[in-house]
Scaffold this motif. Sequence first.
Motif, PDB file in Angstrom:
ATOM      1  N   ALA A   1       0.820  -1.207   0.000  1.00  0.00           N
ATOM      2  CA  ALA A   1       0.000   0.000   0.000  1.00  0.00           C
ATOM      3  C   ALA A   1       0.857   1.262   0.000  1.00  0.00           C
ATOM      4  O   ALA A   1       0.541   2.241  -0.695  1.00  0.00           O
ATOM      5  CB  ALA A   1      -0.932  -0.011   1.207  1.00  0.00           C
ATOM      6  N   LEU A   2       1.934   1.273   0.781  1.00  0.00           N
ATOM      7  CA  LEU A   2       2.810   2.450   0.797  1.00  0.00           C
ATOM      8  C   LEU A   2       3.383   2.727  -0.589  1.00  0.00           C
ATOM      9  O   LEU A   2       3.425   3.888  -1.030  1.00  0.00           O
ATOM     10  CB  LEU A   2       3.949   2.244   1.799  1.00  0.00           C
ATOM     11  N   ARG A   3       3.827   1.700  -1.269  1.00  0.00           N
ATOM     12  CA  ARG A   3       4.407   1.902  -2.595  1.00  0.00           C
ATOM     13  C   ARG A   3       3.362   2.374  -3.596  1.00  0.00           C
ATOM     14  O   ARG A   3       3.630   3.248  -4.424  1.00  0.00           O
ATOM     15  CB  ARG A   3       5.070   0.602  -3.052  1.00  0.00           C
ATOM     16  N   ALA A   4       2.150   1.827  -3.510  1.00  0.00           N
ATOM     17  CA  ALA A   4       1.088   2.244  -4.430  1.00  0.00           C
ATOM     18  C   ALA A   4       0.626   3.658  -4.122  1.00  0.00           C
ATOM     19  O   ALA A   4       0.366   4.453  -5.036  1.00  0.00           O
ATOM     20  CB  ALA A   4      -0.084   1.269  -4.349  1.00  0.00           C
ATOM     21  N   ALA A   5       0.515   4.006  -2.841  1.00  0.00           N
ATOM     22  CA  ALA A   5       0.077   5.348  -2.464  1.00  0.00           C
ATOM     23  C   ALA A   5       1.094   6.397  -2.886  1.00  0.00           C
ATOM     24  O   ALA A   5       0.738   7.498  -3.333  1.00  0.00           O
ATOM     25  CB  ALA A   5      -0.166   5.416  -0.960  1.00  0.00           C
ATOM     26  N   ALA A   6       2.372   6.070  -2.760  1.00  0.00           N
ATOM     27  CA  ALA A   6       3.408   6.996  -3.227  1.00  0.00           C
ATOM     28  C   ALA A   6       3.291   7.203  -4.729  1.00  0.00           C
ATOM     29  O   ALA A   6       3.493   8.310  -5.234  1.00  0.00           O
ATOM     30  CB  ALA A   6       4.788   6.459  -2.864  1.00  0.00           C
ATOM     31  N   GLY A   7       2.921   6.139  -5.444  1.00  0.00           N
ATOM     32  CA  GLY A   7       2.794   6.228  -6.893  1.00  0.00           C
ATOM     33  C   GLY A   7       1.665   7.121  -7.352  1.00  0.00           C
ATOM     34  O   GLY A   7       1.713   7.653  -8.470  1.00  0.00           O
ATOM     35  N   CYS A   8       0.648   7.310  -6.508  1.00  0.00           N
ATOM     36  CA  CYS A   8      -0.453   8.194  -6.901  1.00  0.00           C
ATOM     37  C   CYS A   8      -0.315   9.576  -6.276  1.00  0.00           C
ATOM     38  O   CYS A   8      -1.248  10.379  -6.311  1.00  0.00           O
ATOM     39  CB  CYS A   8      -1.811   7.565  -6.581  1.00  0.00           C
ATOM     40  N   GLY A   9       0.842   9.858  -5.700  1.00  0.00           N
ATOM     41  CA  GLY A   9       1.144  11.211  -5.248  1.00  0.00           C
ATOM     42  C   GLY A   9       0.699  11.562  -3.850  1.00  0.00           C
ATOM     43  O   GLY A   9       0.705  12.738  -3.484  1.00  0.00           O
ATOM     44  N   LEU A  10       0.325  10.587  -3.041  1.00  0.00           N
ATOM     45  CA  LEU A  10      -0.048  10.891  -1.668  1.00  0.00           C
ATOM     46  C   LEU A  10       1.208  11.089  -0.809  1.00  0.00           C
ATOM     47  O   LEU A  10       2.243  10.465  -1.063  1.00  0.00           O
ATOM     48  CB  LEU A  10      -0.903   9.771  -1.077  1.00  0.00           C
ATOM     49  N   PRO A  11       1.127  11.942   0.202  1.00  0.00           N
ATOM     50  CA  PRO A  11       2.284  12.154   1.080  1.00  0.00           C
ATOM     51  C   PRO A  11       2.416  10.989   2.059  1.00  0.00           C
ATOM     52  O   PRO A  11       1.722  10.929   3.084  1.00  0.00           O
ATOM     53  CB  PRO A  11       1.946  13.468   1.799  1.00  0.00           C
ATOM     54  N   VAL A  12       3.270  10.060   1.747  1.00  0.00           N
ATOM     55  CA  VAL A  12       3.463   8.875   2.594  1.00  0.00           C
ATOM     56  C   VAL A  12       4.954   8.655   2.808  1.00  0.00           C
ATOM     57  O   VAL A  12       5.782   9.139   2.022  1.00  0.00           O
ATOM     58  CB  VAL A  12       2.837   7.614   1.949  1.00  0.00           C
ATOM     59  N   PRO A  13       5.315   7.932   3.854  1.00  0.00           N
ATOM     60  CA  PRO A  13       6.735   7.635   4.063  1.00  0.00           C
ATOM     61  C   PRO A  13       7.305   6.818   2.914  1.00  0.00           C
ATOM     62  O   PRO A  13       6.615   5.998   2.306  1.00  0.00           O
ATOM     63  CB  PRO A  13       6.736   6.820   5.365  1.00  0.00           C
ATOM     64  N   ARG A  14       8.583   7.034   2.641  1.00  0.00           N
ATOM     65  CA  ARG A  14       9.293   6.230   1.645  1.00  0.00           C
ATOM     66  C   ARG A  14       9.954   5.056   2.345  1.00  0.00           C
ATOM     67  O   ARG A  14      10.605   5.219   3.383  1.00  0.00           O
ATOM     68  CB  ARG A  14      10.349   7.083   0.928  1.00  0.00           C
ATOM     69  N   ILE A  15       9.775   3.870   1.801  1.00  0.00           N
ATOM     70  CA  ILE A  15      10.394   2.681   2.385  1.00  0.00           C
ATOM     71  C   ILE A  15      11.895   2.688   2.064  1.00  0.00           C
ATOM     72  O   ILE A  15      12.287   2.736   0.903  1.00  0.00           O
ATOM     73  CB  ILE A  15       9.741   1.399   1.856  1.00  0.00           C
ATOM     74  N   VAL A  16      12.705   2.648   3.112  1.00  0.00           N
ATOM     75  CA  VAL A  16      14.159   2.606   2.954  1.00  0.00           C
ATOM     76  C   VAL A  16      14.629   1.165   2.837  1.00  0.00           C
ATOM     77  O   VAL A  16      15.476   0.835   2.005  1.00  0.00           O
ATOM     78  CB  VAL A  16      14.842   3.315   4.135  1.00  0.00           C
ATOM     79  N   SER A  17      14.070   0.307   3.668  1.00  0.00           N
ATOM     80  CA  SER A  17      14.372  -1.117   3.602  1.00  0.00           C
ATOM     81  C   SER A  17      13.268  -1.864   4.319  1.00  0.00           C
ATOM     82  O   SER A  17      12.519  -1.290   5.120  1.00  0.00           O
ATOM     83  CB  SER A  17      15.727  -1.433   4.237  1.00  0.00           C
ATOM     84  N   GLU A  18      13.153  -3.152   4.000  1.00  0.00           N
ATOM     85  CA  GLU A  18      12.176  -3.981   4.712  1.00  0.00           C
ATOM     86  C   GLU A  18      12.666  -5.403   4.772  1.00  0.00           C
ATOM     87  O   GLU A  18      13.343  -5.891   3.867  1.00  0.00           O
ATOM     88  CB  GLU A  18      10.793  -3.891   4.065  1.00  0.00           C
ATOM     89  N   ALA A  19      12.358  -6.048   5.893  1.00  0.00           N
ATOM     90  CA  ALA A  19      12.687  -7.445   6.139  1.00  0.00           C
ATOM     91  C   ALA A  19      11.492  -8.038   6.865  1.00  0.00           C
ATOM     92  O   ALA A  19      10.611  -7.289   7.316  1.00  0.00           O
ATOM     93  CB  ALA A  19      13.960  -7.543   6.982  1.00  0.00           C
ATOM     94  N   PRO A  20      11.403  -9.342   6.971  1.00  0.00           N
ATOM     95  CA  PRO A  20      10.239  -9.928   7.635  1.00  0.00           C
ATOM     96  C   PRO A  20       9.953  -9.293   8.999  1.00  0.00           C
ATOM     97  O   PRO A  20      10.796  -9.305   9.899  1.00  0.00           O
ATOM     98  CB  PRO A  20      10.635 -11.403   7.784  1.00  0.00           C
ATOM     99  N   GLY A  21       8.773  -8.693   9.111  1.00  0.00           N
ATOM    100  CA  GLY A  21       8.352  -8.097  10.375  1.00  0.00           C
ATOM    101  C   GLY A  21       8.865  -6.713  10.645  1.00  0.00           C
ATOM    102  O   GLY A  21       8.460  -6.086  11.639  1.00  0.00           O
ATOM    103  N   VAL A  22       9.740  -6.168   9.790  1.00  0.00           N
ATOM    104  CA  VAL A  22      10.347  -4.861  10.061  1.00  0.00           C
ATOM    105  C   VAL A  22      10.358  -4.017   8.792  1.00  0.00           C
ATOM    106  O   VAL A  22      10.808  -4.466   7.738  1.00  0.00           O
ATOM    107  CB  VAL A  22      11.805  -5.001  10.574  1.00  0.00           C
ATOM    108  N   ILE A  23       9.864  -2.776   8.906  1.00  0.00           N
ATOM    109  CA  ILE A  23       9.901  -1.820   7.797  1.00  0.00           C
ATOM    110  C   ILE A  23      10.621  -0.565   8.289  1.00  0.00           C
ATOM    111  O   ILE A  23      10.252   0.011   9.323  1.00  0.00           O
ATOM    112  CB  ILE A  23       8.490  -1.437   7.321  1.00  0.00           C
ATOM    113  N   LEU A  24      11.639  -0.155   7.568  1.00  0.00           N
ATOM    114  CA  LEU A  24      12.352   1.081   7.865  1.00  0.00           C
ATOM    115  C   LEU A  24      11.933   2.103   6.834  1.00  0.00           C
ATOM    116  O   LEU A  24      12.034   1.858   5.630  1.00  0.00           O
ATOM    117  CB  LEU A  24      13.866   0.856   7.815  1.00  0.00           C
ATOM    118  N   MET A  25      11.441   3.258   7.308  1.00  0.00           N
ATOM    119  CA  MET A  25      10.896   4.255   6.396  1.00  0.00           C
ATOM    120  C   MET A  25      11.282   5.655   6.847  1.00  0.00           C
ATOM    121  O   MET A  25      11.728   5.862   7.986  1.00  0.00           O
ATOM    122  CB  MET A  25       9.376   4.126   6.315  1.00  0.00           C
TER     123      MET A  25
END
Length: 233
Positions: A36-60
Amino acid sequence: MQQGAVGAVRAVDLDGVSLVEKRLSDPVRHETEVRALRAAAGCGLPVPRIVSEAPGVILMTRMPGERLDASTADLRNERLAGSMPLLRRLHATAPPAGLAPAPDDALIVARYRAAGGPPLALEIPAPRSPAFCHGDWTDGNALAIGATITAVLDWEAAHAGDPLRELARAAWGASRKDPRSFDVMVDAYGADRSEVRAWTPIVAAELWLWFAEAGPPEYLAELTRQLASGRVA
């Protein structure tokens, strides 16, 4: 930083850059947040950018601003109204592949009645075509500076669902703090008030079930009193 009902977040510093680490123990919610974060960023919504992700952990990236409710009642309503064009933009975007389907409202009605909640007129409106829905559009899941929305956060409940149902959930939930908020939000979105209100008993039942199963007892008691008094639509 605050811990939510289904995840935990903390601020971290990486080479002088302020980031947020979000941990989700449920792998489905984790994957939903990422999609959802990646899709929302694609439509121009102000959302955090994912820096990295691993099972259970998202860094943004850490977004600027304060919660919409960290203000006066009037400014909160102005911010809620300002979030509605973003919600409309989200609903006009095709849902990304892999999102969950809409909530099962027939099941919600059956579970609510079986649980003995306060009487509600639980008639399910005719659904519209599924839209990209955030799933928890509240004043605590968005940030603002002044009246400008700077971020929409917490996408782990995103799904493909009815846009007016999501609007009803957001507007009715906001109106529990300030009754003016319902009309403020619905009008700013550009929807028909009566069509949105038709959904409020369903979303009220959904919230009651959430509090009955997972929420603090005082929240359930407060909502039960509210529904029993007829404060629904």
